[in-house]
Design a protein around this motif. Structure first.
Motif, PDB file in Angstrom:
ATOM      1  N   TYR A 153       0.784  -1.236   0.000  1.00 14.18           N
ATOM      2  CA  TYR A 153       0.000   0.000   0.000  1.00 14.18           C
ATOM      3  C   TYR A 153       0.820   1.292   0.000  1.00 14.18           C
ATOM      4  O   TYR A 153       0.496   2.215  -0.764  1.00 14.18           O
ATOM      5  CB  TYR A 153      -0.995  -0.009   1.166  1.00 14.18           C
ATOM      6  N   PRO A 154       1.845   1.444   0.842  1.00 14.80           N
ATOM      7  CA  PRO A 154       2.602   2.710   0.805  1.00 14.80           C
ATOM      8  C   PRO A 154       3.180   3.015  -0.577  1.00 14.80           C
ATOM      9  O   PRO A 154       3.083   4.157  -1.060  1.00 14.80           O
ATOM     10  CB  PRO A 154       3.713   2.474   1.842  1.00 14.80           C
ATOM     11  N   LYS A 155       3.762   2.018  -1.225  1.00  9.85           N
ATOM     12  CA  LYS A 155       4.330   2.218  -2.560  1.00  9.85           C
ATOM     13  C   LYS A 155       3.232   2.488  -3.583  1.00  9.85           C
ATOM     14  O   LYS A 155       3.357   3.368  -4.452  1.00  9.85           O
ATOM     15  CB  LYS A 155       5.133   0.978  -2.958  1.00  9.85           C
ATOM     16  N   PHE A 156       2.122   1.766  -3.490  1.00 13.95           N
ATOM     17  CA  PHE A 156       1.017   1.942  -4.429  1.00 13.95           C
ATOM     18  C   PHE A 156       0.405   3.336  -4.305  1.00 13.95           C
ATOM     19  O   PHE A 156       0.107   3.986  -5.311  1.00 13.95           O
ATOM     20  CB  PHE A 156      -0.040   0.865  -4.183  1.00 13.95           C
ATOM     21  N   LEU A 157       0.221   3.810  -3.081  1.00 11.91           N
ATOM     22  CA  LEU A 157      -0.330   5.149  -2.862  1.00 11.91           C
ATOM     23  C   LEU A 157       0.605   6.221  -3.426  1.00 11.91           C
ATOM     24  O   LEU A 157       0.154   7.212  -4.000  1.00 11.91           O
ATOM     25  CB  LEU A 157      -0.557   5.384  -1.369  1.00 11.91           C
ATOM     26  N   THR A 158       1.905   6.003  -3.274  1.00 14.68           N
ATOM     27  CA  THR A 158       2.886   6.929  -3.844  1.00 14.68           C
ATOM     28  C   THR A 158       2.803   6.936  -5.365  1.00 14.68           C
ATOM     29  O   THR A 158       2.853   7.995  -6.002  1.00 14.68           O
ATOM     30  CB  THR A 158       4.310   6.549  -3.400  1.00 14.68           C
ATOM     31  N   ASP A 159       2.674   5.760  -5.964  1.00 18.00           N
ATOM     32  CA  ASP A 159       2.595   5.650  -7.422  1.00 18.00           C
ATOM     33  C   ASP A 159       1.358   6.349  -7.975  1.00 18.00           C
ATOM     34  O   ASP A 159       1.383   6.891  -9.087  1.00 18.00           O
ATOM     35  CB  ASP A 159       2.587   4.177  -7.848  1.00 18.00           C
ATOM     36  N   LEU A 160       0.261   6.324  -7.216  1.00 21.86           N
ATOM     37  CA  LEU A 160      -0.960   6.975  -7.677  1.00 21.86           C
ATOM     38  C   LEU A 160      -0.801   8.486  -7.812  1.00 21.86           C
ATOM     39  O   LEU A 160      -1.494   9.121  -8.610  1.00 21.86           O
ATOM     40  CB  LEU A 160      -2.114   6.662  -6.717  1.00 21.86           C
ATOM     41  N   LEU A 161       0.115   9.048  -7.044  1.00 18.43           N
ATOM     42  CA  LEU A 161       0.345  10.492  -7.090  1.00 18.43           C
ATOM     43  C   LEU A 161       1.579  10.864  -7.903  1.00 18.43           C
ATOM     44  O   LEU A 161       1.931  12.040  -7.994  1.00 18.43           O
ATOM     45  CB  LEU A 161       0.498  11.043  -5.663  1.00 18.43           C
ATOM     46  N   SER A 162       2.216   9.861  -8.486  1.00 23.38           N
ATOM     47  CA  SER A 162       3.456  10.104  -9.223  1.00 23.38           C
ATOM     48  C   SER A 162       3.262   9.800 -10.703  1.00 23.38           C
ATOM     49  O   SER A 162       2.585   8.830 -11.059  1.00 23.38           O
ATOM     50  CB  SER A 162       4.584   9.232  -8.660  1.00 23.38           C
ATOM     51  N   PRO A 163       3.866  10.604 -11.598  1.00 21.17           N
ATOM     52  CA  PRO A 163       3.738  10.338 -13.042  1.00 21.17           C
ATOM     53  C   PRO A 163       4.536   9.114 -13.491  1.00 21.17           C
ATOM     54  O   PRO A 163       4.205   8.486 -14.493  1.00 21.17           O
ATOM     55  CB  PRO A 163       4.292  11.619 -13.682  1.00 21.17           C
ATOM     56  N   SER A 164       5.594   8.783 -12.770  1.00 17.93           N
ATOM     57  CA  SER A 164       6.407   7.617 -13.116  1.00 17.93           C
ATOM     58  C   SER A 164       6.339   6.592 -11.994  1.00 17.93           C
ATOM     59  O   SER A 164       6.317   6.953 -10.815  1.00 17.93           O
ATOM     60  CB  SER A 164       7.867   8.026 -13.344  1.00 17.93           C
ATOM     61  N   HIS A 165       6.292   5.335 -12.363  1.00 14.18           N
ATOM     62  CA  HIS A 165       6.138   4.262 -11.381  1.00 14.18           C
ATOM     63  C   HIS A 165       7.428   3.450 -11.358  1.00 14.18           C
ATOM     64  O   HIS A 165       7.534   2.386 -11.970  1.00 14.18           O
ATOM     65  CB  HIS A 165       4.926   3.397 -11.730  1.00 14.18           C
ATOM     66  N   TYR A 173       2.984  -4.329  -8.621  1.00 18.57           N
ATOM     67  CA  TYR A 173       4.021  -4.521  -7.615  1.00 18.57           C
ATOM     68  C   TYR A 173       5.022  -5.560  -8.107  1.00 18.57           C
ATOM     69  O   TYR A 173       4.803  -6.230  -9.118  1.00 18.57           O
ATOM     70  CB  TYR A 173       3.421  -4.961  -6.271  1.00 18.57           C
ATOM     71  N   CYS A 174       6.128  -5.679  -7.408  1.00 19.29           N
ATOM     72  CA  CYS A 174       7.198  -6.585  -7.837  1.00 19.29           C
ATOM     73  C   CYS A 174       6.875  -8.036  -7.480  1.00 19.29           C
ATOM     74  O   CYS A 174       6.222  -8.311  -6.475  1.00 19.29           O
ATOM     75  CB  CYS A 174       8.513  -6.182  -7.190  1.00 19.29           C
ATOM     76  N   SER A 175       7.365  -8.916  -8.296  1.00 19.23           N
ATOM     77  CA  SER A 175       7.182 -10.346  -8.092  1.00 19.23           C
ATOM     78  C   SER A 175       8.446 -11.057  -8.545  1.00 19.23           C
ATOM     79  O   SER A 175       8.968 -10.762  -9.624  1.00 19.23           O
ATOM     80  CB  SER A 175       5.974 -10.851  -8.886  1.00 19.23           C
ATOM     81  N   ASN A 176       8.942 -11.976  -7.727  1.00 20.00           N
ATOM     82  CA  ASN A 176      10.150 -12.711  -8.105  1.00 20.00           C
ATOM     83  C   ASN A 176       9.977 -13.473  -9.409  1.00 20.00           C
ATOM     84  O   ASN A 176      10.912 -13.581 -10.208  1.00 20.00           O
ATOM     85  CB  ASN A 176      10.537 -13.692  -6.995  1.00 20.00           C
ATOM     86  N   ALA A 177       8.777 -13.982  -9.626  1.00 14.32           N
ATOM     87  CA  ALA A 177       8.519 -14.731 -10.857  1.00 14.32           C
ATOM     88  C   ALA A 177       8.676 -13.833 -12.080  1.00 14.32           C
ATOM     89  O   ALA A 177       9.237 -14.239 -13.103  1.00 14.32           O
ATOM     90  CB  ALA A 177       7.128 -15.347 -10.824  1.00 14.32           C
ATOM     91  N   LEU A 178       8.172 -12.591 -11.982  1.00 15.77           N
ATOM     92  CA  LEU A 178       8.276 -11.658 -13.104  1.00 15.77           C
ATOM     93  C   LEU A 178       9.697 -11.131 -13.264  1.00 15.77           C
ATOM     94  O   LEU A 178      10.151 -10.883 -14.386  1.00 15.77           O
ATOM     95  CB  LEU A 178       7.294 -10.502 -12.909  1.00 15.77           C
ATOM     96  N   ILE A 179      10.401 -10.947 -12.145  1.00 14.61           N
ATOM     97  CA  ILE A 179      11.808 -10.548 -12.238  1.00 14.61           C
ATOM     98  C   ILE A 179      12.607 -11.650 -12.917  1.00 14.61           C
ATOM     99  O   ILE A 179      13.472 -11.391 -13.758  1.00 14.61           O
ATOM    100  CB  ILE A 179      12.394 -10.253 -10.839  1.00 14.61           C
TER     101      ILE A 179
END
Length: 312
Positions: A76-88, A175-181
């Motif tokens: 949630y903290p990272k997601f809330l920040t991303d919602l207010l940021s132009p770059s994720h 969000y990040c996922s080891n499988a996707l990395i």
């Protein structure tokens, strides 16, 4: 190719919304996150403060709520920040940490649910042996197992992809996922694949243990009306949590491993975060409303606060 082996950051995708929609989504997400903290803290504090609730079932429930808060901190903290940021953007270390927290939390939730199923099995199928089986030492071991096993599994998985040569920095998820990395690696890592499927196998065993436990519980509880009533009161919340969690994680696993390009981006986003959105909010509400001791203790607390305010 040597220059792509060290990445400073990753790009997260999925937030392709207008500014107006992002503000609305930010407000709803913040409200949801606040509600998650409130309902979980109420249950945790109630169980910790009331000595009558220092029983195995409530101790495991307290750990389930703590784990719910632990997992949401990773998202949630990272997601809330991303919602207010132009770059994720997220740093390499931050990405690995986020993946570790979110997925170790999901593993711990399944382990705690398995421990709770074992507790209910002993309580209802071997009631005379319950206190001899569920000793303080065994409770401590079960709690340690439900936390340490997922942490070890995710740590092992994270170590297999740490400093892996990567050919891309785009992660198609919120969000990040080891499988996707791992999918970004220039070469497939046998160690990463082996550890990932070993971890999956461990939790498949957990799931089958849960299914077999509840099948036996249902069979046992059909023998008497009193047993059926007890099953509805103490086991139904566990089953609601289990089915919700299993559905969400299965969908997320399928999405991560195979992709679901046919569905809309909004649906993919919701299903990707469902297991860190619904269970942490629903679990404490289901248990708090269904389990009589907790419900009564909460009502008494608020009644005392009301009387204190009126008398003051």
């Amino acid at each position: 190719m040597d220059n792509v082996s060290v990445l400073a950051f990753f790009m997260l995708s999925g937030l392709n919304y207008t500014v107006q929609h992002r503000i609305i989504l930010f407000a709803l997400t913040l409200l949801c996150y606040a509600a998650i903290w409130i309902v979980n803290l109420v249950l945790i504090i109630t169980i910790v403060v009331d000595r009558k609730l220092h029983e195995p079932m409530y101790i495991f429930l307290c750990n389930l709520c703590i784990n719910g808060l632990y997992g949401t901190v990773g998202f949630y903290p990272k997601f809330l920040t991303d919602l207010l940021s132009p770059s994720h953007v997220i740093s390499y270390a931050g990405c690995l940490l986020q993946s570790f927290v979110i997925h170790s939390s999901s593993g711990s939730e399944l382990s705690i649910l398995a421990v709770m199923a074992y507790d209910r099995y002993v309580a209802m199928c071997q009631p005379l042996m319950y206190h001899a089986v569920m000793t303080t030492q065994r409770i401590s071991l079960l709690v340690a197992f439900s936390w340490l096993l997922p942490l070890f599994c995710m740590f092992s998985n994270t170590m297999t992809i740490f400093q892996t040569k990567l050919c891309d920095s785009h992660i198609p998820k919120l969000y990040c996922s080891n499988a996707l990395i791992g999918k970004l690696a220039c070469n497939t890592s046998a160690a990463n694949t082996g550890v990932a499927y070993f971890n999956i196998a461990i939790y498949i065993v957990h799931f089958f243990f849960l299914v077999l436990s509840y099948m036996h519980l249902v069979k046992t509880c059909l023998t008497s009306k009193e047993s059926r009533k007890k099953f509805k009161q103490t086991c139904v919340p566990h089953l609601v949590s289990l089915f919700n969690f299993a559905f969400a994680v299965l969908f997320d696993l399928m999405y991560t491993r195979f992709g679901l390009g046919m569905s809309s981006q909004s649906l993919q986003n919701f299903m990707a975060i469902e297991f860190i959105l619904i269970p942490p909010l629903v679990n404490p509400l289901v248990y708090g409303l269904k389990l009589t001791k907790i419900r009564n203790r909460i009502f008494v607390f608020f009644q005392q606060q009301k009387e204190s305010v009126l008398s003051g």
